[in-house]
Design an enzyme around this catalytic site. Structure first.
Site, PDB file in Angstrom:
ATOM      1  N   LYS A 146      17.267 -15.266 -27.156  1.00 38.28           N
ATOM      2  CA  LYS A 146      17.633 -16.338 -26.225  1.00 38.28           C
ATOM      3  C   LYS A 146      16.698 -17.529 -26.386  1.00 38.28           C
ATOM      4  CE  LYS A 146      16.107 -16.361 -21.838  1.00 38.28           C
ATOM      5  NZ  LYS A 146      15.458 -17.631 -21.448  1.00 38.28           N
ATOM      6  N   ASN A 147      15.390 -17.275 -26.422  1.00 27.50           N
ATOM      7  CA  ASN A 147      14.450 -18.396 -26.408  1.00 27.50           C
ATOM      8  C   ASN A 147      14.366 -19.121 -27.743  1.00 27.50           C
ATOM      9  OD1 ASN A 147      14.088 -17.918 -23.755  1.00 27.50           O
ATOM     10  ND2 ASN A 147      12.147 -16.833 -23.972  1.00 27.50           N
ATOM     11  N   ARG A 185       6.695 -25.046 -12.765  1.00 28.82           N
ATOM     12  CA  ARG A 185       6.807 -25.150 -14.229  1.00 28.82           C
ATOM     13  C   ARG A 185       6.816 -26.629 -14.614  1.00 28.82           C
ATOM     14  NH1 ARG A 185      11.290 -20.831 -15.983  1.00 28.82           N
ATOM     15  NH2 ARG A 185      10.276 -21.030 -18.014  1.00 28.82           N
ATOM     16  N   PRO A 186       5.623 -27.231 -14.653  1.00 27.60           N
ATOM     17  CA  PRO A 186       5.526 -28.669 -14.940  1.00 27.60           C
ATOM     18  C   PRO A 186       5.929 -28.976 -16.379  1.00 27.60           C
ATOM     19  CG  PRO A 186       3.362 -27.662 -14.943  1.00 27.60           C
ATOM     20  CD  PRO A 186       4.322 -26.606 -14.462  1.00 27.60           C
ATOM     21  N   ILE A 187       6.160 -30.249 -16.664  1.00 28.03           N
ATOM     22  CA  ILE A 187       6.489 -30.664 -18.039  1.00 28.03           C
ATOM     23  C   ILE A 187       5.559 -31.781 -18.502  1.00 28.03           C
ATOM     24  CG2 ILE A 187       8.917 -29.940 -17.860  1.00 28.03           C
ATOM     25  CD1 ILE A 187       9.648 -32.936 -17.620  1.00 28.03           C
ATOM     26  N   ASP A 188       4.376 -31.824 -17.920  1.00 33.42           N
ATOM     27  CA  ASP A 188       3.443 -32.907 -18.277  1.00 33.42           C
ATOM     28  C   ASP A 188       3.053 -32.901 -19.755  1.00 33.42           C
ATOM     29  OD1 ASP A 188       2.096 -30.443 -17.198  1.00 33.42           O
ATOM     30  OD2 ASP A 188       0.353 -31.449 -18.054  1.00 33.42           O
ATOM     31  N   GLN A 189       2.993 -31.716 -20.364  1.00 32.36           N
ATOM     32  CA  GLN A 189       2.624 -31.664 -21.787  1.00 32.36           C
ATOM     33  C   GLN A 189       3.759 -32.182 -22.688  1.00 32.36           C
ATOM     34  OE1 GLN A 189      -0.664 -30.608 -22.815  1.00 32.36           O
ATOM     35  NE2 GLN A 189      -0.780 -31.079 -20.624  1.00 32.36           N
ATOM     36  N   CYS A 245      14.865 -20.496 -14.008  1.00 32.47           N
ATOM     37  CA  CYS A 245      14.160 -19.511 -13.171  1.00 32.47           C
ATOM     38  C   CYS A 245      12.942 -20.169 -12.511  1.00 32.47           C
ATOM     39  CB  CYS A 245      13.702 -18.331 -14.022  1.00 32.47           C
ATOM     40  SG  CYS A 245      15.074 -17.290 -14.517  1.00 32.47           S
ATOM     41  N   ASP A 275       6.997 -12.387 -20.351  1.00 31.21           N
ATOM     42  CA  ASP A 275       8.406 -12.067 -20.085  1.00 31.21           C
ATOM     43  C   ASP A 275       8.662 -10.572 -20.053  1.00 31.21           C
ATOM     44  OD1 ASP A 275       9.788 -14.900 -21.920  1.00 31.21           O
ATOM     45  OD2 ASP A 275       8.811 -14.718 -19.970  1.00 31.21           O
ATOM     46  N   ARG A 319      16.788 -24.184 -17.774  1.00 33.40           N
ATOM     47  CA  ARG A 319      15.505 -24.847 -18.031  1.00 33.40           C
ATOM     48  C   ARG A 319      15.462 -25.456 -19.427  1.00 33.40           C
ATOM     49  NH1 ARG A 319      10.790 -25.818 -16.162  1.00 33.40           N
ATOM     50  NH2 ARG A 319       8.988 -25.898 -17.535  1.00 33.40           N
ATOM     51  N   ARG A 322      22.156 -14.589 -17.640  1.00 30.77           N
ATOM     52  CA  ARG A 322      21.694 -15.765 -18.399  1.00 30.77           C
ATOM     53  C   ARG A 322      21.114 -15.353 -19.734  1.00 30.77           C
ATOM     54  NH1 ARG A 322      17.174 -18.804 -15.918  1.00 30.77           N
ATOM     55  NH2 ARG A 322      17.287 -19.627 -18.022  1.00 30.77           N
TER      56      ARG A 322
HETATM   57  C1  EPZ Z   1       9.069 -20.424 -22.258  1.00 34.86           C
HETATM   58  O1  EPZ Z   1       9.044 -21.141 -21.031  1.00 34.86           O
HETATM   59  C2  EPZ Z   1      10.132 -19.366 -22.093  1.00 34.86           C
HETATM   60  N1  EPZ Z   1      11.418 -20.010 -21.866  1.00 34.86           N
HETATM   61  C3  EPZ Z   1       9.780 -18.468 -20.907  1.00 34.86           C
HETATM   62  O2  EPZ Z   1      10.738 -17.421 -20.905  1.00 34.86           O
HETATM   63  C4  EPZ Z   1       8.407 -17.833 -21.146  1.00 34.86           C
HETATM   64  O3  EPZ Z   1       8.041 -17.129 -19.985  1.00 34.86           O
HETATM   65  C5  EPZ Z   1       7.373 -18.928 -21.437  1.00 34.86           C
HETATM   66  O4  EPZ Z   1       7.818 -19.768 -22.508  1.00 34.86           O
HETATM   67  C6  EPZ Z   1       6.028 -18.339 -21.835  1.00 34.86           C
HETATM   68  O5  EPZ Z   1       6.187 -17.563 -22.992  1.00 34.86           O
HETATM   69  C7  EPZ Z   1      12.076 -20.483 -22.942  1.00 34.86           C
HETATM   70  O6  EPZ Z   1      11.614 -20.389 -24.065  1.00 34.86           O
HETATM   71  C8  EPZ Z   1      13.408 -21.136 -22.663  1.00 34.86           C
HETATM   72  P1  EPZ Z   1       5.403 -22.676 -21.320  1.00 34.86           P
HETATM   73  P2  EPZ Z   1       8.220 -22.541 -20.965  1.00 34.86           P
HETATM   74  O7  EPZ Z   1       5.626 -24.133 -21.448  1.00 34.86           O
HETATM   75  O8  EPZ Z   1       8.355 -23.229 -22.266  1.00 34.86           O
HETATM   76  C9  EPZ Z   1       2.209 -24.401 -18.289  1.00 34.86           C
HETATM   77  C10 EPZ Z   1      12.375 -16.017 -20.045  1.00 34.86           C
HETATM   78  O9  EPZ Z   1      12.233 -15.106 -19.242  1.00 34.86           O
HETATM   79  N2  EPZ Z   1       2.763 -25.721 -18.656  1.00 34.86           N
HETATM   80  O10 EPZ Z   1       4.955 -21.899 -22.511  1.00 34.86           O
HETATM   81  O11 EPZ Z   1       8.638 -23.239 -19.736  1.00 34.86           O
HETATM   82  C11 EPZ Z   1       3.207 -23.562 -17.494  1.00 34.86           C
HETATM   83  O12 EPZ Z   1       3.143 -23.876 -16.122  1.00 34.86           O
HETATM   84  C12 EPZ Z   1      11.663 -17.330 -19.798  1.00 34.86           C
HETATM   85  O13 EPZ Z   1      13.021 -15.956 -21.122  1.00 34.86           O
HETATM   86  C13 EPZ Z   1       2.149 -26.872 -18.172  1.00 34.86           C
HETATM   87  O14 EPZ Z   1       1.175 -26.809 -17.430  1.00 34.86           O
HETATM   88  O15 EPZ Z   1       6.743 -22.000 -20.788  1.00 34.86           O
HETATM   89  C14 EPZ Z   1       2.746 -22.160 -17.796  1.00 34.86           C
HETATM   90  O16 EPZ Z   1       1.675 -21.806 -16.943  1.00 34.86           O
HETATM   91  C15 EPZ Z   1      11.002 -17.358 -18.441  1.00 34.86           C
HETATM   92  N3  EPZ Z   1       2.666 -28.086 -18.541  1.00 34.86           N
HETATM   93  C16 EPZ Z   1       2.212 -22.252 -19.236  1.00 34.86           C
HETATM   94  O17 EPZ Z   1       1.983 -23.644 -19.473  1.00 34.86           O
HETATM   95  C17 EPZ Z   1       3.733 -28.202 -19.373  1.00 34.86           C
HETATM   96  O18 EPZ Z   1       4.147 -29.349 -19.684  1.00 34.86           O
HETATM   97  C18 EPZ Z   1       3.184 -21.738 -20.296  1.00 34.86           C
HETATM   98  O19 EPZ Z   1       4.405 -22.407 -20.090  1.00 34.86           O
HETATM   99  C19 EPZ Z   1       4.339 -27.018 -19.852  1.00 34.86           C
HETATM  100  C20 EPZ Z   1       3.831 -25.786 -19.499  1.00 34.86           C
END
Ligand code: EPZ
Length: 420
Positions: free
Chosen positions: A22-23, A121-125, A116, A306, A92, A399
């Protein structure tokens, strides 16, 4: 709304075939619009996230054909850089359209994503990456709008403050067609990052270092169409392995890449499951008697967040006291632990750590899924429990898990979908 009825207490036996990841697919489908032509993508799982994404792509002008697990995307006539907000809000990963539209057309207007909500789940990065590539970014409560800044769009060096799968994916996609070189430091290393890079390179991109913490993208003029097959889903595979560990049985999990599963299989072996690795399959045998262990979730190649909920169910049935520490999303426990407690589990949450004391058995109950993996964990608990469990809010589960009822009943589970 629908629910699952799960009649527990039966071991699982037989074989199950894992679907495409999926991811990986939710990153590769948006990336396909970088190609001014036709991409053929194989091993695409039939899950609601994919169906929504394909609707979004059709809505901006892509022509989609789908036959079984193969999707053809013709992005020649894309006419909009503003995908339908109501669809974007349903999941998402729709935010990958920000990078894809910026990369292909130099602009994007994308509603903030849904998905979910087990944590903030910020997107600042992601935004930091787009700005580093020269984009002017307008971010509101509702949407993100991107357009070229005064100096235009070009490659740049970006050091992520957090290891982020989403930001790594979005910046990779945005950078592929930009002039110059982009270097992403502190990049995520998940298998789906590598799968995206392999897909883009198959279409003519020049990406190196995917799977390490430094990814380099050398911009190219254009991508041409091609064919690519999605990798197997290591979280789906881990979910079925955890189900056998919790309920007992003897199952061959087919179409996996054992290397991607090492952290999961080693933990289940530590708990007492017998694991046999083949080239593209894993056999798990378990008599349902597990012993305690300690797990700390980490970005890949660590134990995946996950799989937190699924391994927690195994811990609730393991002799002794297990410790489960979450390092990615601190509040993820609250999606399912109280539901497991209603089934007889003993879980004490202390900040980032759950202390799980094994119980002799779990008991069937009516429980509610609050996110995708929490829902999967509740199904595993129902399979292991004595009696009948009803799992509500199963749209979350559907999903990310293709043909879940068919796959579990194929292993002898008594599970069925009931329309409320
Ligand atoms: C991906 O989410 C996956 N989703 C998630 O899987 C998975 O839990 C996660 O990566 C971690 O492996 C998809 O790939 C669609 P991150 P993502 O950005 O990209 C922080 C599932 O069950 N962060 O790696 O949203 C964030 O808050 C789903 O399949 C920032 O601070 O995760 C978290 O603490 C659920 N700023 C950490 O980084 C940002 O701009 C990791 O988040 C982005 C993230």
């Amino acid at each position: 709304m629908a629910r699952y009825e799960v009649i527990g207490g039966k071991p699982l036996n037989g074989a199950v075939t894992i679907s495409g990841a999926k991811n990986a697919v939710v990153a590769i489908l948006p990336a396909a619009i970088l190609v001014n032509g036709v991409c053929r993508i194989e091993n695409v799982p039939d899950i609601s996230d994919v169906r929504i994404l394909l609707s979004i792509l059709e809505g901006i002008g892509a022509k989609i054909t789908r036959e079984d697990g193969t999707v053809e995307i013709d992005s020649t006539d894309i006419h909009s850089t503003c995908p339908e907000p109501e669809l974007v809000k349903k999941m998402r990963a729709s935010y990958y359209l920000m990078g894809a539209l910026l990369g292909r057309f130099g602009k994007a207007h994308v509603a903030l994503p849904g998905g979910c909500n087990f944590a903030s789940r910020p997107i600042d990065q992601h935004i930091k990456g787009f700005a580093a590539l020269g984009a002017d970014v307008e971010e509101t409560e509702e949407y993100v709008a991107l357009q070229p800044g005064a100096n235009g769009l070009q490659g740049n060096r970006i050091s992520l403050d957090v290891v982020s799968v989403g930001a790594t994916v979005n910046i990779m996609i945005a950078a592929v067609l930009l002039p110059g070189q982009t270097i992403i430091e502190n990049a995520a290393k998940e298998p789906h990052i590598v799968d995206l890079a392999n897909f883009l390179n198959t279409m003519g991109a020049q990406i190196s270092g995917a799977g390490t913490d430094t990814v380099k993208i050398r911009g190219v003029e254009a991508l041409q169409g091609g064919t690519y097959a999605i990798i197997p889903d290591q979280i789906e595979a881990g979910t079925y392995l955890a189900a056998v560990a919790a309920a007992g049985g003897n199952v061959l999990v087919k179409n996996v890449i054992p290397k991607h599963m090492e952290c999961i299989t080693s933990k289940l072996a530590e708990m007492g499951a017998e694991i046999i690795n083949y080239d593209d399959a894993i056999r798990i045998r378990c008599d349902g008697k597990l012993h305690h262990t300690t797990v700390k979730t980490r970005p890949y190649p660590g134990f995946p967040t996950d799989m937190q909920a699924q391994i927690c169910v195994c811990m609730t049935l393991a002799s002794g006291v297990s410790r489960l520490t979450e390092s990615v999303y601190e509040t993820r426990f609250f999606g399912y632990c109280s539901e497991l407690e209603s089934m007889g589990a003993d879980i004490q949450i202390n900040g980032k750590t759950a202390i799980v004391t094994g119980a002799d058995r779990l008991y069937g109950s009516t429980v509610t899924a609050k996110d995708l993996r929490a829902g999967a964990a509740l199904i595993i608990a129902g399979l292991a429990a004595e009696g009948t469990t009803y799992v509500k809010n199963i749209h979350y589960v559907e999903r990310g898990y293709e043909r879940l009822i068919e796959k579990f009943t194929g292993l002898g589970a008594q599970i069925r979908r009931i329309e409320d």
